[in-house]
Design a protein around this motif. Structure first.
Motif, PDB file in Angstrom:
ATOM      1  N   LEU A 101      -3.943  10.053  -0.326  1.00 29.23           N
ATOM      2  CA  LEU A 101      -4.138   9.350  -1.587  1.00 29.23           C
ATOM      3  C   LEU A 101      -3.482   7.987  -1.442  1.00 29.23           C
ATOM      4  O   LEU A 101      -2.343   7.892  -0.968  1.00 29.23           O
ATOM      5  N   LEU A 102      -4.197   6.926  -1.830  1.00 32.09           N
ATOM      6  CA  LEU A 102      -3.656   5.573  -1.780  1.00 32.09           C
ATOM      7  C   LEU A 102      -3.435   5.049  -3.184  1.00 32.09           C
ATOM      8  O   LEU A 102      -4.265   5.265  -4.077  1.00 32.09           O
ATOM      9  N   ILE A 103      -2.328   4.368  -3.367  1.00 28.71           N
ATOM     10  CA  ILE A 103      -2.156   3.553  -4.565  1.00 28.71           C
ATOM     11  C   ILE A 103      -2.157   2.106  -4.107  1.00 28.71           C
ATOM     12  O   ILE A 103      -1.253   1.663  -3.392  1.00 28.71           O
TER      13      ILE A 103
ATOM     14  N   ILE B  26       0.869  -1.169   0.000  1.00 25.29           N
ATOM     15  CA  ILE B  26       0.000   0.000   0.000  1.00 25.29           C
ATOM     16  C   ILE B  26       0.906   1.220   0.000  1.00 25.29           C
ATOM     17  O   ILE B  26       1.768   1.364   0.863  1.00 25.29           O
ATOM     18  N   HIS B  27       0.721   2.091  -0.977  1.00 24.26           N
ATOM     19  CA  HIS B  27       1.485   3.333  -1.057  1.00 24.26           C
ATOM     20  C   HIS B  27       0.563   4.479  -0.646  1.00 24.26           C
ATOM     21  O   HIS B  27      -0.422   4.763  -1.338  1.00 24.26           O
ATOM     22  N   LEU B  28       0.870   5.110   0.461  1.00 21.27           N
ATOM     23  CA  LEU B  28      -0.009   6.129   1.036  1.00 21.27           C
ATOM     24  C   LEU B  28       0.679   7.491   1.006  1.00 21.27           C
ATOM     25  O   LEU B  28       1.778   7.648   1.542  1.00 21.27           O
ATOM     26  N   PHE B  29       0.015   8.464   0.374  1.00 19.22           N
ATOM     27  CA  PHE B  29       0.512   9.834   0.367  1.00 19.22           C
ATOM     28  C   PHE B  29      -0.207  10.618   1.458  1.00 19.22           C
ATOM     29  O   PHE B  29      -1.444  10.693   1.473  1.00 19.22           O
ATOM     30  N   GLN B  30       0.569  11.213   2.347  1.00 19.19           N
ATOM     31  CA  GLN B  30       0.053  12.019   3.447  1.00 19.19           C
ATOM     32  C   GLN B  30       0.264  13.495   3.095  1.00 19.19           C
ATOM     33  O   GLN B  30       1.405  13.941   2.921  1.00 19.19           O
ATOM     34  N   THR B  31      -0.835  14.227   2.961  1.00 23.67           N
ATOM     35  CA  THR B  31      -0.759  15.640   2.589  1.00 23.67           C
ATOM     36  C   THR B  31      -1.758  16.452   3.422  1.00 23.67           C
ATOM     37  O   THR B  31      -2.680  15.870   4.018  1.00 23.67           O
TER      38      THR B  31
ATOM     39  N   ASP C 139      -9.999  10.396   5.738  1.00 23.79           N
ATOM     40  CA  ASP C 139      -9.632  11.543   4.909  1.00 23.79           C
ATOM     41  C   ASP C 139      -8.990  11.132   3.588  1.00 23.79           C
ATOM     42  O   ASP C 139      -8.317  11.935   2.932  1.00 23.79           O
ATOM     43  N   VAL C 140      -9.200   9.898   3.166  1.00 21.97           N
ATOM     44  CA  VAL C 140      -8.707   9.449   1.865  1.00 21.97           C
ATOM     45  C   VAL C 140      -9.536  10.108   0.766  1.00 21.97           C
ATOM     46  O   VAL C 140     -10.762  10.020   0.755  1.00 21.97           O
ATOM     47  N   LYS C 141      -8.861  10.755  -0.149  1.00 24.42           N
ATOM     48  CA  LYS C 141      -9.530  11.465  -1.243  1.00 24.42           C
ATOM     49  C   LYS C 141      -9.462  10.705  -2.566  1.00 24.42           C
ATOM     50  O   LYS C 141     -10.316  10.886  -3.432  1.00 24.42           O
ATOM     51  N   TYR C 142      -8.416   9.912  -2.729  1.00 18.47           N
ATOM     52  CA  TYR C 142      -8.264   9.110  -3.943  1.00 18.47           C
ATOM     53  C   TYR C 142      -7.752   7.728  -3.569  1.00 18.47           C
ATOM     54  O   TYR C 142      -6.896   7.592  -2.688  1.00 18.47           O
ATOM     55  N   VAL C 143      -8.278   6.697  -4.261  1.00 22.19           N
ATOM     56  CA  VAL C 143      -7.725   5.342  -4.206  1.00 22.19           C
ATOM     57  C   VAL C 143      -7.467   4.923  -5.647  1.00 22.19           C
ATOM     58  O   VAL C 143      -8.403   4.708  -6.422  1.00 22.19           O
ATOM     59  N   LEU C 144      -6.196   4.859  -6.018  1.00 25.86           N
ATOM     60  CA  LEU C 144      -5.810   4.463  -7.366  1.00 25.86           C
ATOM     61  C   LEU C 144      -5.389   3.001  -7.343  1.00 25.86           C
ATOM     62  O   LEU C 144      -4.461   2.641  -6.619  1.00 25.86           O
TER      63      LEU C 144
END
Length: 367
Positions: free
Chosen positions: A105-107, A95-100, A132-137
């Motif tokens: 955003l998860l890939i 799981i690749h998680l971007f924290q902003t 607070d996940v906005k995108y799941v790619l």
């Protein structure tokens, strides 16, 4: 039709993993599994070993859940406002998680069976939860990459073919392997044992090429929190509808299961990851195309890395399994950032004995 290989004993052992099935669905699963065993026996495999390997999927997933869950992660600071957490669970894809500041955003989205484990892990790492996940790619439709999508607050972004695969219930879509039954039974087994939470809605990628990156069509673009992801369409070597994601500004290439850093996988992950090779003979729906894709991805990665080096940057390859890596001087994958181990508790001797047994049964064949 009566089952020849799927015994009452086997049914009792795997029934706890079939929590979403009614009696009729369980009966059909056992009959299909029996036909799959028959087909594998015709290929020279031992029926008892086939049943053990099928059962071991559930044993491994449940044995590494709850208090036994662990993660190997890399925390990669991309800017003052953006951090990439690349996290490897015990089994399945990263799981690749971007924290902003604008949310997460998860890939890819891991196995559904580990949803509660991830909630505890994120909290322990100071990352809150998934609210607070906005995108799941999602890169492709295997359960270890889409399994928690149904639990997320937003629909997953997928290739239209991935939606078809999930709705049809078999990864054999567009396969050249002529193993439709084995693919169907394997998909049903993994999806069900791993508690895949199917999404109710999808965000579908575009499919018309905008331009090319090497041999790969760029079919879409995702922008979020200052990040810009190019969406590349694969040729369908590993699975139809597989996507790659490239962020050119910070130099991140998400290769899905087309490029893996096998050297960074633990023995247990390697053994578990070899199960598809045993039950469906190959993890790819077209191995020849899969090899070609990997060659071209690595070639393209070298070219992109050379361009980034001119700006004092490096290309990081974020693999579907294994550690985030860079290319060394020989063009091989080398770990880019420190890998940190997180565990709720140390493995018990019982689990060690179990995995040793799994290793003895199947490792000799494909590792």
């Amino acid at each position: 039709m009566s089952a020849k290989y799927v015994t009452t004993s086997f049914q009792k052992k795997v029934t706890p993993y079939l929590t979403t099935f009614n009696d009729a669905e369980k009966k059909q699963f056992y009959l299909d599994a029996d036909e799959a065993v028959k087909e594998l026996v015709s290929m020279g495999k031992d029926p008892k070993q086939v049943l053990w390997v099928m059962q071991s999927i559930g044993l491994y997933l449940y044995g590494n859940a709850g208090k036994n869950f662990y993660v190997d992660y890399q925390k990669i600071v991309l800017s003052d406002t953006c951090v990439l957490w690349s996290m490897q669970p015990p089994g399945g894809g990263c799981i690749h998680l971007f924290q902003t500041p604008e949310g997460k955003l998860l890939i890819d989205a891991g196995y559904g069976v580990n949803y509660d484990d991830w909630l505890k892990t994120l909290a322990d790492l100071g990352l809150g939860d998934f609210s607070d996940v906005k995108y799941v790619l999602c890169t492709h439709g295997d359960a270890d990459h889409v399994g928690m999508t149904g639990h997320m607050p937003v629909p997953p972004f997928v290739h239209p073919t991935t939606k078809e695969i999930l709705e049809n219930g078999s990864r054999s879509f567009a396969s050249t392997n002529d193993l439709v039954l084995l693919e169907h039974v394997y998909t049903t087994t993994v999806n069900t044992f791993s508690q895949l939470a199917f999404p109710k809605e999808y965000i579908l990628s575009k499919t018309d090429p905008l331009r090319m990156r090497g041999i790969f069509p760029v079919i879409d673009e995702i922008r979020f929190a200052g990040l810009r992801f190019e969406v590349w369409e694969s040729l369908g070597g590993h699975l139809a509808g597989q996507l790659f994601f490239y962020e050119p500004e910070v130099g991140l290439l998400f290769t899905s299961d087309a490029v893996l850093n096998f050297a960074t996988l633990t023995p247990w992950r390697l053994v578990y990851g070899s199960i598809p090779d045993y039950l469906i003979t190959t993890v790819n729906i077209n191995s020849e195309i899969g090899r070609y894709e990997r060659t071209e991805l690595m070639k393209l990665a070298g070219e992109l890395d050379a361009e980034l080096r001119k700006k004092g940057q490096r290309l990081r390859l974020c693999c579907g399994h294994g550690a985030v890596s860079v290319l060394d001087e020989a063009g091989r994958l080398s770990v880019s950032d420190p890998v940190i181990h997180y565990s709720r508790r140390r493995h018990t001797e019982r689990l060690h004995d179990l995995f040793t047994k799994v290793s003895w049964r199947i490792k000799r064949r494909f590792i």
